[in-house]
Design a protein around this motif. Structure first.
Motif, PDB file in Angstrom:
ATOM      1  N   ALA B  14       0.704  -1.051   0.041  1.00 12.84           N
ATOM      2  CA  ALA B  14      -0.175  -0.098  -0.201  1.00 12.84           C
ATOM      3  C   ALA B  14       0.992   1.201   0.031  1.00 12.84           C
ATOM      4  O   ALA B  14       0.653   2.140  -0.715  1.00 12.84           O
ATOM      5  N   VAL B  15       1.796   1.360   0.821  1.00 11.08           N
ATOM      6  CA  VAL B  15       3.016   2.029   0.777  1.00 11.08           C
ATOM      7  C   VAL B  15       3.478   2.489  -0.792  1.00 11.08           C
ATOM      8  O   VAL B  15       3.454   3.626  -1.067  1.00 11.08           O
ATOM      9  N   MET B  16       3.855   1.414  -1.268  1.00 15.79           N
ATOM     10  CA  MET B  16       4.550   1.640  -2.725  1.00 15.79           C
ATOM     11  C   MET B  16       3.368   2.305  -3.464  1.00 15.79           C
ATOM     12  O   MET B  16       3.741   2.877  -4.507  1.00 15.79           O
ATOM     13  N   ALA B  17       2.117   1.885  -3.289  1.00 14.87           N
ATOM     14  CA  ALA B  17       0.981   2.237  -4.303  1.00 14.87           C
ATOM     15  C   ALA B  17       1.026   3.936  -4.301  1.00 14.87           C
ATOM     16  O   ALA B  17       0.890   4.739  -4.981  1.00 14.87           O
ATOM     17  N   LEU B  18       0.976   4.239  -2.893  1.00 13.78           N
ATOM     18  CA  LEU B  18       0.969   5.732  -2.390  1.00 13.78           C
ATOM     19  C   LEU B  18       1.969   6.237  -3.073  1.00 13.78           C
ATOM     20  O   LEU B  18       1.990   7.436  -3.745  1.00 13.78           O
ATOM     21  N   LEU B  19       3.367   5.641  -2.884  1.00 18.04           N
ATOM     22  CA  LEU B  19       4.523   6.583  -3.638  1.00 18.04           C
ATOM     23  C   LEU B  19       4.438   6.516  -5.107  1.00 18.04           C
ATOM     24  O   LEU B  19       4.841   7.583  -5.636  1.00 18.04           O
ATOM     25  N   GLN B  20       4.060   5.363  -5.619  1.00 19.46           N
ATOM     26  CA  GLN B  20       3.657   5.547  -7.178  1.00 19.46           C
ATOM     27  C   GLN B  20       3.054   6.623  -7.561  1.00 19.46           C
ATOM     28  O   GLN B  20       3.152   7.267  -8.461  1.00 19.46           O
ATOM     29  N   PHE B  21       1.847   6.855  -6.801  1.00 19.48           N
ATOM     30  CA  PHE B  21       0.871   8.221  -7.334  1.00 19.48           C
ATOM     31  C   PHE B  21       1.799   9.281  -6.940  1.00 19.48           C
ATOM     32  O   PHE B  21       1.670   9.950  -7.735  1.00 19.48           O
ATOM     33  N   ILE B  39       9.236   5.906 -11.025  1.00 21.17           N
ATOM     34  CA  ILE B  39       8.060   5.231 -10.882  1.00 21.17           C
ATOM     35  C   ILE B  39       7.939   3.844 -11.166  1.00 21.17           C
ATOM     36  O   ILE B  39       7.090   2.929 -10.802  1.00 21.17           O
ATOM     37  N   GLN B  40       8.930   3.534 -12.138  1.00 24.51           N
ATOM     38  CA  GLN B  40       8.857   1.824 -12.755  1.00 24.51           C
ATOM     39  C   GLN B  40       9.309   1.018 -11.612  1.00 24.51           C
ATOM     40  O   GLN B  40       8.673   0.168 -11.471  1.00 24.51           O
ATOM     41  N   PRO B  41      10.433   1.125 -10.849  1.00 19.94           N
ATOM     42  CA  PRO B  41      10.672   0.303 -10.160  1.00 19.94           C
ATOM     43  C   PRO B  41       9.977   0.159  -8.725  1.00 19.94           C
ATOM     44  O   PRO B  41       9.596  -0.965  -8.391  1.00 19.94           O
ATOM     45  N   VAL B  42       9.310   1.314  -8.556  1.00 15.21           N
ATOM     46  CA  VAL B  42       8.142   1.141  -7.496  1.00 15.21           C
ATOM     47  C   VAL B  42       7.009   0.519  -7.757  1.00 15.21           C
ATOM     48  O   VAL B  42       6.442  -0.386  -7.026  1.00 15.21           O
ATOM     49  N   ALA B  43       6.825   0.621  -8.917  1.00 18.18           N
ATOM     50  CA  ALA B  43       5.571  -0.285  -9.591  1.00 18.18           C
ATOM     51  C   ALA B  43       5.844  -1.634  -9.428  1.00 18.18           C
ATOM     52  O   ALA B  43       5.056  -2.567  -9.008  1.00 18.18           O
ATOM     53  N   GLY B 104      -1.793  -5.230  -8.910  1.00 16.96           N
ATOM     54  CA  GLY B 104      -0.383  -4.850  -8.697  1.00 16.96           C
ATOM     55  C   GLY B 104       0.346  -5.374 -10.102  1.00 16.96           C
ATOM     56  O   GLY B 104       1.077  -4.703 -10.572  1.00 16.96           O
ATOM     57  N   VAL B 105       0.237  -6.464 -10.324  1.00 17.04           N
ATOM     58  CA  VAL B 105       0.817  -7.314 -11.489  1.00 17.04           C
ATOM     59  C   VAL B 105       0.386  -6.668 -12.882  1.00 17.04           C
ATOM     60  O   VAL B 105       1.319  -6.318 -13.602  1.00 17.04           O
ATOM     61  N   ALA B 106      -0.679  -6.139 -13.126  1.00 22.29           N
ATOM     62  CA  ALA B 106      -0.921  -5.233 -14.098  1.00 22.29           C
ATOM     63  C   ALA B 106       0.013  -3.838 -14.224  1.00 22.29           C
ATOM     64  O   ALA B 106       0.538  -3.718 -15.340  1.00 22.29           O
ATOM     65  N   GLY B 107       0.047  -3.420 -13.179  1.00 19.91           N
ATOM     66  CA  GLY B 107       0.651  -2.048 -13.012  1.00 19.91           C
ATOM     67  C   GLY B 107       2.260  -2.390 -13.477  1.00 19.91           C
ATOM     68  O   GLY B 107       2.933  -1.707 -14.309  1.00 19.91           O
ATOM     69  N   ALA B 108       2.617  -3.712 -12.869  1.00 23.40           N
ATOM     70  CA  ALA B 108       4.235  -3.730 -12.876  1.00 23.40           C
ATOM     71  C   ALA B 108       4.446  -4.274 -14.599  1.00 23.40           C
ATOM     72  O   ALA B 108       5.615  -3.850 -15.084  1.00 23.40           O
ATOM     73  N   ALA B 128      -2.014   6.950 -12.066  1.00 24.36           N
ATOM     74  CA  ALA B 128      -3.079   6.410 -11.878  1.00 24.36           C
ATOM     75  C   ALA B 128      -3.467   5.035 -11.560  1.00 24.36           C
ATOM     76  O   ALA B 128      -4.551   4.535 -10.878  1.00 24.36           O
ATOM     77  N   GLN B 129      -2.805   4.104 -11.854  1.00 26.82           N
ATOM     78  CA  GLN B 129      -2.804   2.651 -11.518  1.00 26.82           C
ATOM     79  C   GLN B 129      -2.310   2.347 -10.161  1.00 26.82           C
ATOM     80  O   GLN B 129      -3.145   1.859  -9.418  1.00 26.82           O
ATOM     81  N   GLY B 130      -1.396   3.339  -9.606  1.00 27.07           N
ATOM     82  CA  GLY B 130      -1.099   3.430  -8.217  1.00 27.07           C
ATOM     83  C   GLY B 130      -2.260   3.994  -7.482  1.00 27.07           C
ATOM     84  O   GLY B 130      -2.583   3.397  -6.306  1.00 27.07           O
ATOM     85  N   ALA B 131      -2.862   4.953  -7.765  1.00 24.11           N
ATOM     86  CA  ALA B 131      -4.133   5.766  -7.178  1.00 24.11           C
ATOM     87  C   ALA B 131      -5.272   4.690  -7.060  1.00 24.11           C
ATOM     88  O   ALA B 131      -5.853   4.499  -5.958  1.00 24.11           O
ATOM     89  N   ILE B 132      -5.482   3.985  -8.081  1.00 22.68           N
ATOM     90  CA  ILE B 132      -6.791   2.660  -7.961  1.00 22.68           C
ATOM     91  C   ILE B 132      -6.280   1.738  -7.134  1.00 22.68           C
ATOM     92  O   ILE B 132      -7.037   1.411  -6.139  1.00 22.68           O
TER      93      ILE B 132
END
Lengths: 176, 651, 129
Positions: B14-21, B39-43, B104-108, B128-132
């Motif tokens: 969840a933290v990573m998703a926040l960071l990604q956004f 953003i790429q490694p974070v995803a 998550g896998v789709a984002g990566a 946007a993927q991170g926000a979802i």
């Protein structure tokens, strides 16, 4: 101009959709199917006597001017046991209760009544659930208030508890 | 320990998703472009963490760790291993964890493999993927924690027997991959709006992702339909049940999107509409999740129900759908409408296809939700089922089939009606032949099945027409994909029409030794015997079946009695022939030694799922073809933007 | 009316020993059985709710199947039987929504969507040269 208006259309649709969802969440599907027969005369039916000491039930029994409770129950129905003491007390207060036993047999009923008591003046065996479907009842136990002219005035779905008694008595009082 | 590790991984994800956004927002909004590469490694890390959480949950199910509430409530130590694993997602929390795992896998996957998109659009897409993902992590962590502990439980409550089927192992994951894969289309659309980059290049970049998700949806729905067909034991393959409708709605939107994105990629048309459909497709996926998970609708498939959680998902839906629409309204003024086209043209056919699919979507949505709306506003309870959907959506589906026959044979921008009819002449002949054959041999069948069979014949021939007189070696792979998918539609429709027109059903009480005819088969009951199962007791009817003059064979329908939880299920005996299926169900014992048997002869019913498989296979061929053409040799990209001289088939 | 009276007799009289129990067994006349079975596919089981009575294991669904078959055998049309069941349980019991003011939106919404869609598409067409 019309393009601007069009932009509002998705918002309006989404708003309607969410309003429906919200309402749906507010009143969750209660999954209770009420009878459509409330307010209508009791339909023609006849259920033969279940016990040697009590007569059976037919629709003609309900048109003598006396309001009654019509209790749809079964000896195999576990919650039905819980409402018997309440029904017995109502019987002591002068309420006439007619029982219709669904998918039942005389021996099983005899055991049930011996164990829990017998609040019924008449008990009919409803073979094949025909009477139950005539009443528009979708399960056991259910209790109908029938007025003196043989009209169904109320349907109580589920177990009759102490709290339900005043309401049922009130309806019986009014239903001459 | 495993459960705690899983929970920790989920929090970190969840933290990573926040960071990604946040990285995306800072890079684009505050001009901190230096942050964009992070953003790429974070995803990718987010995906790894959520996968760890998911595998931890599988591990506690496999070990039957009854100190985890979810395992205690949904599993049982005596359950076969396959269902222990699959049972991980046979419940609310587990299925939502699967949902975010796929997200998550789709984002990566986007982060790792998307190379076509303009850099800023890609960053916005990943943000946007991170926000979802963030919203759905919050949902899991705050209201549906799958790793919650419980004390003093020795044995679990068991899994709903209807779900104890190999179908559970792959149907939900496939369907979810489709549902959640649509998040890619949604994020692409958001990314394109944010960075003002709606055009053919964007469409070509987005297309493989839509195709991928759509293939999963198609496979999921087809497999789900077959699963329901053989487990529910009443011979139906589609019940228009709310849960089924919830999976059909995203598919309809995605199918429309697949066709509109082709117009955008090839002709730079339908810009706003394609963006709108991308938002719609994922919105329908989320609405589907909401309908299934909130339990606001009664369904044959309903498992987990919880109105409390419904409010949470509803709030998430409002944020995402509302946000995307607001962005759409703000930015769409800057997106020009794209080029216009003639009424007789490839574009027009694709637009009409979109219109028809959207109307079917509206029918399904209205039919599913109107009873809810009516009950909430007036207290009146109504039911909307198969008779409504078949009679309203059926004719529209038939019109869509006619468009499907003509569409691929039309030229872009403008075409001559006379020439189009010329190209369709063999198809119409096939339709007429089908009509004559039915009139001669089938007798009177319903009007919808009749039209369905004729339309299937027309489409079957028309779908091959794009290959007519072409050098097959030089025909691109995605053209074969389109041909295959359209042929699949014809095959599937033929199966549906045959099933509804020619099915033979018998229901009898049979004693041992008695024989009953169904279709061309004679079924004799040898006896009924008891059979112990791994976690149920089974009754098995031994039936000897012979087709007119053929050698007899044995069929063994079963009745399963489960104890944890107590429930009875039918296990139909199904035998597949080249021309249909024999479907036998053992019912209750009637009086004496007689048993109720329900028997169906279902001619060509298998075509329904064969067609579905062909549609999915067509999608895969297209995906391969597109990836090969659009991604590998970059120099050819500019050429395809121009209008092509010869009708080039689209998906 | 006479048919109803005959039916009442049929219901009141105990079933003859050899009579079939139509809850689980098809009617002998295939045409009537086809009618009954098509009707039963569209009657919602009041116990299990998601299923039609044709596919439900509930006792009450079996009772309904029996009555549906008996009524069809006695000459009622499927629509009459449906109306009778609706008179007992309300519109909910029929998977086929009844056409009346409260249900009109079911047909109007798709129609409006279609008309709106056609209008939108027509705006995108090229004016003819």
């Amino acid at each position: 101009m019309s393009r601007k208006l069009l932009l509002w259309l998705p918002f309006a649709l989404v708003f309607v959709l969410f309003a429906v969802f919200w309402l749906g969440l507010k009143n969750p599907d209660d999954r209770i199917i009420a009878s459509n027969m409330v307010g209508k005369p009791l339909p023609e039916f006849s259920a033969r006597a279940a016990m040697p000491d009590r007569p059976g039930v037919t629709s003609a029994d309900f048109t003598d001017g006396k309001p009654r409770l019509l209790n749809v129950f079964a000896s195999w129905c576990v919650p039905c046991v819980r409402e018997v003491p309440v029904l017995l007390r109502m019987q002591q207060q002068g309420v006439e209760i007619v029982g219709v036993a669904v998918h039942d047999s005389s021996p099983a009923l005899a055991t049930f009544l011996a164990q829990n008591g017998n609040p019924y003046d008449r008990i009919g065996l409803d073979e094949g659930g025909r009477a139950q479907i005539e009443f528009g009842s979708s399960g056991v136990p259910e209790t109908f208030v029938v007025d003196g002219k043989g009209r169904i005035v109320h349907q109580h779905i589920g177990v009759v508890t102490e709290q339900d008694v005043p309401q049922l008595l009130g309806m019986l009082g009014k239903a001459q | 320990m495993i459960a705690e590790a899983g929970l920790a991984a989920l929090w970190l994800a969840a933290v990573m998703a926040l960071l990604q956004f946040a990285l995306g927002a800072l890079a684009l909004g505050r001009g901190r472009a230096g942050l964009a590469p992070a953003i790429q490694p974070v995803a990718v890390v987010q995906a790894v963490l959520v996968c760890i959480a998911f595998f931890c949950l599988i591990a506690v199910f496999v070990r039957s760790d009854m100190s985890v509430l979810l395992v205690a409530a949904n599993s049982h130590s005596a359950k076969p291993m396959l269902y222990k694993i699959a049972g991980t997602w046979g419940n609310h929390e587990g299925s939502m964890l699967l949902w975010v795992t796929i997200l998550g896998v789709a984002g990566a996957t986007i982060a790792l493999f998307e190379r076509q998109l303009r850099e800023d659009t890609r960053v916005a897409t990943l943000a946007a993927q991170g926000a979802i993902a963030l919203g759905f992590y919050a949902f899991l962590l705050f209201s549906s924690n799958p790793f919650a502990r419980i004390e003093n439980v020795v044995e679990g409550a068991g899994l709903n027997p209807l779900l104890q089927d190999p179908g559970l192992a792959f149907h939900p994951p496939t369907l979810y991959a489709g549902y959640v894969g649509m998040s890619a289309a949604f994020s692409f659309a958001v990314g394109a709006l944010v960075t003002r980059n709606v055009g053919p290049d964007f469409a070509r970049a987005m297309r493989p992702w839509i195709l991928g998700a759509w293939i999963f949806l198609t496979v999921g729905i087809t497999a789900g339909s077959y699963w329901a067909y053989y487990t529910l034991g009443w011979g139906g393959w589609w019940f228009w049940d709310p849960v089924e409708n919830a999976s059909l709605m995203p598919w309809l939107a995605a199918t429309a999107l697949l066709h509109s994105v082709t117009v955008l990629a090839t002709r730079d048309g339908l810009r706003a509409w394609t963006i709108m459909l991308s938002v719609l497709a994922f919105s329908m996926s989320m609405v589907g999740t909401f309908l299934v998970r909130s339990g606001i609708l009664t369904s044959v498939h309903s498992f987990a129900v919880d109105p409390e959680r419904g409010v949470f998902i509803l709030a998430l839906l409002a944020i995402y759908i509302g946000g995307a629409l607001a962005l759409f309204a703000m930015r769409i003024g800057t997106v020009s409408e794209g080029s216009r086209f003639d009424i007789v043209s490839r574009e027009a056919a694709l637009v009409l296809n979109n219109l028809m699919l959207t109307v079917v979507l509206v029918v399904v949505l209205a039919g599913t939700l109107y009873p809810l709306a009516l009950e909430a506003t007036s207290g009146t309870k109504i039911s909307v089922g198969a008779p409504y959907f078949n009679s309203v959506a059926g004719p529209i589906a038939l019109i869509t089939m006619v468009l499907l026959a003509a569409g691929p044979l039309l030229r872009w921008r403008s075409d001559k009606p006379r020439l189009v009819l010329d190209r369709l002449v063999f198809s119409f002949l096939a339709g007429a032949a089908a009509l004559l054959l039915i009139a001669a041999f089938a007798g009177s069948i319903g009007i919808l099945p009749l039209l369905g069979l004729v339309a299937a014949a027309i489409v079957a021939v028309a779908s091959l027409a794009p290959l007519w007189k072409r050098n097959l070696k030089r025909t691109p792979l995605f053209t074969f994909g389109m041909v295959m998918a359209h042929m699949g539609c014809a095959v599937s429709m033929a199966g549906m029409a045959c099933d509804s027109a020619f099915t033979r059903e018998t229901m009898v009480a049979m004693g041992p030794g008695e024989t009953q005819a169904v279709g061309d088969f004679a079924v004799t009951l040898a006896g009924v015997r008891e059979r112990p199962g791994p976690n149920y007791q089974a009754l098995e009817a031994v039936l000897s079946v012979s087709e007119k003059g053929g050698t007899p064979f044995e069929m063994l329908p079963q009745l399963h009695q489960f104890t944890d939880p107590p429930m009875q299920t039918n296990q139909a005996a199904i035998r597949t022939f080249w021309n249909g299926q024999l479907y036998l169900v053992l019912g209750e014992q009637s009086d004496g030694d007689k048993w109720v048997m329900r028997m169906w002869w279902k001619p060509f019913v298998t075509l329904i799922w064969l067609g579905g498989a062909m549609i999915a296979l067509g999608g895969m061929l297209s995906l391969l073809g597109r990836v090969r053409r659009d991604f590998l040799p970059r120099r050819r990209r500019t050429a395809t933007v121009e209008a092509l001289p010869e009708p080039e088939p689209a998906e | 009316m006479r048919r109803l009276a005959a039916l009442a007799l049929l219901i009141a009289a105990p079933l003859p020993a050899q009579a079939q129990d139509y809850a689980e067994v098809a009617l002998p006349d295939p045409a009537q059985e086809a009618q009954a079975s098509r009707l039963m596919d569209t009657i919602r089981c009041v116990v299990c709710q998601g299923q039609p009575i044709s596919g439900s294991n509930a006792d009450l669904a079996g009772d309904m199947r029996r009555i549906v078959r008996e009524r069809i055998a006695a000459g009622d049309t499927p629509d009459e039987v449906r109306a009778w069941l609706i008179s007992k349980y309300g519109d909910w019991v029929s998977f086929k929504p009844q056409v009346k003011p409260a249900t009109l939106p079911l047909w109007l919404i798709p129609l409006v969507a279609l008309v709106l869609g056609i209008w939108l598409v027509s705006r995108r067409l090229r004016r003819h040269h």
